[in-house]
Design a protein around this motif. Structure first.
Motif, PDB file in Angstrom:
ATOM      1  N   VAL A 108     -16.383 -16.035   2.553  1.00  0.00           N
ATOM      2  CA  VAL A 108     -16.372 -17.387   3.116  1.00  0.00           C
ATOM      3  C   VAL A 108     -16.556 -17.333   4.627  1.00  0.00           C
ATOM      4  CG1 VAL A 108     -14.915 -19.407   3.526  1.00  0.00           C
ATOM      5  CG2 VAL A 108     -15.040 -18.404   1.237  1.00  0.00           C
ATOM      6  N   ARG A 109     -15.895 -16.376   5.265  1.00  0.00           N
ATOM      7  CA  ARG A 109     -16.040 -16.240   6.715  1.00  0.00           C
ATOM      8  C   ARG A 109     -17.484 -15.895   7.089  1.00  0.00           C
ATOM      9  NH1 ARG A 109     -16.368 -12.304  10.461  1.00  0.00           N
ATOM     10  NH2 ARG A 109     -15.617 -12.804  12.550  1.00  0.00           N
ATOM     11  N   ALA A 110     -18.132 -15.024   6.319  1.00  0.00           N
ATOM     12  CA  ALA A 110     -19.519 -14.658   6.607  1.00  0.00           C
ATOM     13  C   ALA A 110     -20.432 -15.877   6.529  1.00  0.00           C
ATOM     14  CB  ALA A 110     -19.989 -13.575   5.640  1.00  0.00           C
ATOM     15  N   PHE A 111     -20.236 -16.706   5.512  1.00  0.00           N
ATOM     16  CA  PHE A 111     -21.042 -17.921   5.400  1.00  0.00           C
ATOM     17  C   PHE A 111     -20.758 -18.877   6.561  1.00  0.00           C
ATOM     18  CE2 PHE A 111     -21.445 -17.298   0.589  1.00  0.00           C
ATOM     19  CZ  PHE A 111     -22.766 -16.899   0.679  1.00  0.00           C
ATOM     20  N   THR A 112     -19.486 -19.029   6.904  1.00  0.00           N
ATOM     21  CA  THR A 112     -19.119 -19.949   7.981  1.00  0.00           C
ATOM     22  C   THR A 112     -19.705 -19.501   9.312  1.00  0.00           C
ATOM     23  OG1 THR A 112     -17.058 -20.526   6.848  1.00  0.00           O
ATOM     24  CG2 THR A 112     -17.186 -21.014   9.197  1.00  0.00           C
ATOM     25  N   GLU A 113     -19.542 -18.219   9.633  1.00  0.00           N
ATOM     26  CA  GLU A 113     -20.086 -17.704  10.891  1.00  0.00           C
ATOM     27  C   GLU A 113     -21.613 -17.736  10.870  1.00  0.00           C
ATOM     28  OE1 GLU A 113     -18.257 -16.863  13.645  1.00  0.00           O
ATOM     29  OE2 GLU A 113     -16.589 -17.649  12.466  1.00  0.00           O
ATOM     30  N   GLY A 114     -22.207 -17.453   9.716  1.00  0.00           N
ATOM     31  CA  GLY A 114     -23.658 -17.511   9.606  1.00  0.00           C
ATOM     32  C   GLY A 114     -24.197 -18.911   9.818  1.00  0.00           C
ATOM     33  N   ASP A 115     -23.546 -19.899   9.227  1.00  0.00           N
ATOM     34  CA  ASP A 115     -23.970 -21.286   9.398  1.00  0.00           C
ATOM     35  C   ASP A 115     -23.866 -21.703  10.862  1.00  0.00           C
ATOM     36  OD1 ASP A 115     -24.515 -23.976   7.868  1.00  0.00           O
ATOM     37  OD2 ASP A 115     -22.885 -24.433   9.270  1.00  0.00           O
ATOM     38  N   ALA A 174     -35.591  -2.893   7.612  1.00  0.00           N
ATOM     39  CA  ALA A 174     -35.450  -3.222   6.195  1.00  0.00           C
ATOM     40  C   ALA A 174     -36.818  -3.568   5.615  1.00  0.00           C
ATOM     41  CB  ALA A 174     -34.491  -4.400   6.021  1.00  0.00           C
ATOM     42  N   PRO A 175     -36.997  -3.421   4.306  1.00  0.00           N
ATOM     43  CA  PRO A 175     -38.293  -3.742   3.692  1.00  0.00           C
ATOM     44  C   PRO A 175     -38.725  -5.187   3.925  1.00  0.00           C
ATOM     45  CG  PRO A 175     -36.903  -2.534   2.154  1.00  0.00           C
ATOM     46  CD  PRO A 175     -36.040  -2.877   3.325  1.00  0.00           C
ATOM     47  N   PHE A 176     -37.754  -6.085   4.056  1.00  0.00           N
ATOM     48  CA  PHE A 176     -38.050  -7.505   4.244  1.00  0.00           C
ATOM     49  C   PHE A 176     -38.021  -7.924   5.709  1.00  0.00           C
ATOM     50  CE2 PHE A 176     -33.622  -6.784   3.032  1.00  0.00           C
ATOM     51  CZ  PHE A 176     -32.958  -7.232   4.166  1.00  0.00           C
ATOM     52  N   GLY A 177     -37.746  -6.990   6.622  1.00  0.00           N
ATOM     53  CA  GLY A 177     -37.667  -7.327   8.042  1.00  0.00           C
ATOM     54  C   GLY A 177     -36.586  -6.536   8.739  1.00  0.00           C
ATOM     55  N   ALA A 178     -35.470  -7.191   9.029  1.00  0.00           N
ATOM     56  CA  ALA A 178     -34.355  -6.531   9.710  1.00  0.00           C
ATOM     57  C   ALA A 178     -33.044  -7.041   9.146  1.00  0.00           C
ATOM     58  CB  ALA A 178     -34.407  -6.790  11.212  1.00  0.00           C
ATOM     59  N   ALA A 179     -32.048  -6.158   9.089  1.00  0.00           N
ATOM     60  CA  ALA A 179     -30.731  -6.517   8.569  1.00  0.00           C
ATOM     61  C   ALA A 179     -29.657  -5.826   9.393  1.00  0.00           C
ATOM     62  CB  ALA A 179     -30.601  -6.106   7.103  1.00  0.00           C
ATOM     63  N   ARG A 180     -28.531  -6.522   9.556  1.00  0.00           N
ATOM     64  CA  ARG A 180     -27.389  -5.919  10.239  1.00  0.00           C
ATOM     65  C   ARG A 180     -26.114  -6.502   9.645  1.00  0.00           C
ATOM     66  NH1 ARG A 180     -28.018  -5.721  16.516  1.00  0.00           N
ATOM     67  NH2 ARG A 180     -29.880  -4.651  15.767  1.00  0.00           N
ATOM     68  N   ALA A 181     -25.151  -5.643   9.353  1.00  0.00           N
ATOM     69  CA  ALA A 181     -23.913  -6.070   8.706  1.00  0.00           C
ATOM     70  C   ALA A 181     -23.152  -7.057   9.584  1.00  0.00           C
ATOM     71  CB  ALA A 181     -23.037  -4.865   8.400  1.00  0.00           C
ATOM     72  N   VAL A 182     -22.593  -8.077   8.953  1.00  0.00           N
ATOM     73  CA  VAL A 182     -21.775  -9.049   9.679  1.00  0.00           C
ATOM     74  C   VAL A 182     -20.559  -8.358  10.284  1.00  0.00           C
ATOM     75  CG1 VAL A 182     -20.312 -11.095   9.392  1.00  0.00           C
ATOM     76  CG2 VAL A 182     -22.577 -11.024   8.336  1.00  0.00           C
ATOM     77  N   SER A 183     -20.027  -7.357   9.599  1.00  0.00           N
ATOM     78  CA  SER A 183     -18.869  -6.632  10.129  1.00  0.00           C
ATOM     79  C   SER A 183     -19.203  -5.911  11.423  1.00  0.00           C
ATOM     80  CB  SER A 183     -18.359  -5.626   9.091  1.00  0.00           C
ATOM     81  OG  SER A 183     -19.357  -4.667   8.775  1.00  0.00           O
ATOM     82  N   GLU A 184     -20.452  -5.528  11.580  1.00  0.00           N
ATOM     83  CA  GLU A 184     -20.901  -4.880  12.816  1.00  0.00           C
ATOM     84  C   GLU A 184     -21.145  -5.905  13.919  1.00  0.00           C
ATOM     85  OE1 GLU A 184     -24.907  -2.568  14.426  1.00  0.00           O
ATOM     86  OE2 GLU A 184     -24.449  -2.575  12.279  1.00  0.00           O
ATOM     87  N   LEU A 185     -21.681  -7.055  13.541  1.00  0.00           N
ATOM     88  CA  LEU A 185     -22.015  -8.076  14.532  1.00  0.00           C
ATOM     89  C   LEU A 185     -20.774  -8.828  15.013  1.00  0.00           C
ATOM     90  CD1 LEU A 185     -25.245  -9.454  12.852  1.00  0.00           C
ATOM     91  CD2 LEU A 185     -25.124  -8.217  15.023  1.00  0.00           C
ATOM     92  N   GLY A 186     -19.914  -9.215  14.073  1.00  0.00           N
ATOM     93  CA  GLY A 186     -18.694  -9.917  14.457  1.00  0.00           C
ATOM     94  C   GLY A 186     -18.772 -11.413  14.238  1.00  0.00           C
ATOM     95  N   ASP A 187     -18.913 -12.177  15.311  1.00  0.00           N
ATOM     96  CA  ASP A 187     -18.800 -13.631  15.208  1.00  0.00           C
ATOM     97  C   ASP A 187     -20.156 -14.323  15.253  1.00  0.00           C
ATOM     98  OD1 ASP A 187     -19.552 -13.350  17.843  1.00  0.00           O
ATOM     99  OD2 ASP A 187     -17.664 -14.080  18.683  1.00  0.00           O
ATOM    100  N   ALA A 188     -20.103 -15.669  15.247  1.00  0.00           N
ATOM    101  CA  ALA A 188     -21.328 -16.461  15.215  1.00  0.00           C
ATOM    102  C   ALA A 188     -22.212 -16.206  16.426  1.00  0.00           C
ATOM    103  CB  ALA A 188     -20.980 -17.943  15.120  1.00  0.00           C
ATOM    104  N   ALA A 189     -21.613 -16.022  17.593  1.00  0.00           N
ATOM    105  CA  ALA A 189     -22.412 -15.787  18.799  1.00  0.00           C
ATOM    106  C   ALA A 189     -23.217 -14.500  18.681  1.00  0.00           C
ATOM    107  CB  ALA A 189     -21.501 -15.742  20.024  1.00  0.00           C
ATOM    108  N   ALA A 190     -22.602 -13.456  18.138  1.00  0.00           N
ATOM    109  CA  ALA A 190     -23.302 -12.182  17.983  1.00  0.00           C
ATOM    110  C   ALA A 190     -24.388 -12.275  16.918  1.00  0.00           C
ATOM    111  CB  ALA A 190     -22.311 -11.081  17.639  1.00  0.00           C
ATOM    112  N   ILE A 191     -24.132 -13.027  15.859  1.00  0.00           N
ATOM    113  CA  ILE A 191     -25.148 -13.211  14.826  1.00  0.00           C
ATOM    114  C   ILE A 191     -26.334 -13.989  15.399  1.00  0.00           C
ATOM    115  CG2 ILE A 191     -25.642 -14.231  12.574  1.00  0.00           C
ATOM    116  CD1 ILE A 191     -22.662 -13.799  11.884  1.00  0.00           C
ATOM    117  N   ALA A 192     -26.060 -15.031  16.174  1.00  0.00           N
ATOM    118  CA  ALA A 192     -27.133 -15.798  16.804  1.00  0.00           C
ATOM    119  C   ALA A 192     -27.934 -14.921  17.759  1.00  0.00           C
ATOM    120  CB  ALA A 192     -26.559 -17.004  17.538  1.00  0.00           C
TER     121      ALA A 192
END
Length: 202
Positions: A108-115, A174-192
């Motif tokens: 749930v946190r991953a979806f929330t931070e991703g959104d 990644a085969p589809f582009g690029a991927a990075r674990a949410v646990s590595e990125l942290g919060d919404a700002a880092a994901i953005a």
């Protein structure tokens, strides 16, 4: 952390208890991330809050019950959207819903931070939680940006950048582009920031 059982069950909730009933009522399958879970984007008004399904004024426990049992109590029919896609999880209405509290909270946190990250990165776009692959995503200029709860490629929640046309270079891992674990990125700002890095690498 064993992600798969809880992720599969939560995916089933999204597909069988939200997207399916919504599609049968309105023809739409798109879902929306909300605080503590996700919800239908159109009718009927259904949402997931933590380990409960909220249908109107009724709150229903999900774990330890089948999708069909929960649906009957909510006054809906459990079932995936028919004839829309073929790549769903293949979950049956008579399967039991299994949640591990720590995994559920992390998903749930991953979806929330991703959104939040997607809205900050591209304010003009509306993130959609898709029931087929169970990721929250947007498409901008022929590039998909989103957060997945994990799959056969990455076992835990991850952010991704997926250009329609394959790219080459150090960012694209990644085969589809690029991927990075949410646990590595942290919060919404880092994901953005990861999304912005991907856009710059196009």
């Amino acid at each position: 952390m064993d992600w798969e059982p809880t992720r599969r069950s939560l995916h089933g909730v999204a597909e069988l208890l939200l997207a399916g009933p919504q599609h049968r009522a309105t023809g739409r399958i798109d879902l929306s991330v909300t605080d503590g879970g996700f919800a239908t984007a159109a009718g009927p008004a259904l949402r997931v809050e933590g380990a409960e399904l909220v249908a109107g004024d009724t709150r229903l426990r999900l774990a330890g019950r089948t999708y069909a049992e929960v649906a009957a109590e909510a006054g809906i029919e459990a079932g995936a959207p028919a004839g829309v896609y073929s790549g769903g999880p293949g979950i049956r209405p008579d399967e039991p819903i299994v949640f591990a509290a720590d995994v559920l909270a992390a998903l749930v946190r991953a979806f929330t931070e991703g959104d939040r990250a997607l809205r900050a990165f591209a304010p003009e776009s509306v993130p959609i939680l898709w029931p087929e692959h169970f990721d929250v995503a947007i498409s901008v200029a022929e590039v998909n940006y989103g957060v997945s709860p994990g799959d056969g490629y990455v076992g835990e929640p991850y952010a991704y950048v997926g250009p329609f046309t394959p790219r080459e270079g150090g960012f694209w891992n990644a085969p589809f582009g690029a991927a990075r674990a949410v646990s590595e990125l942290g919060d919404a700002a880092a994901i953005a920031a990861f999304f912005a890095e991907g856009r710059a690498a196009l």
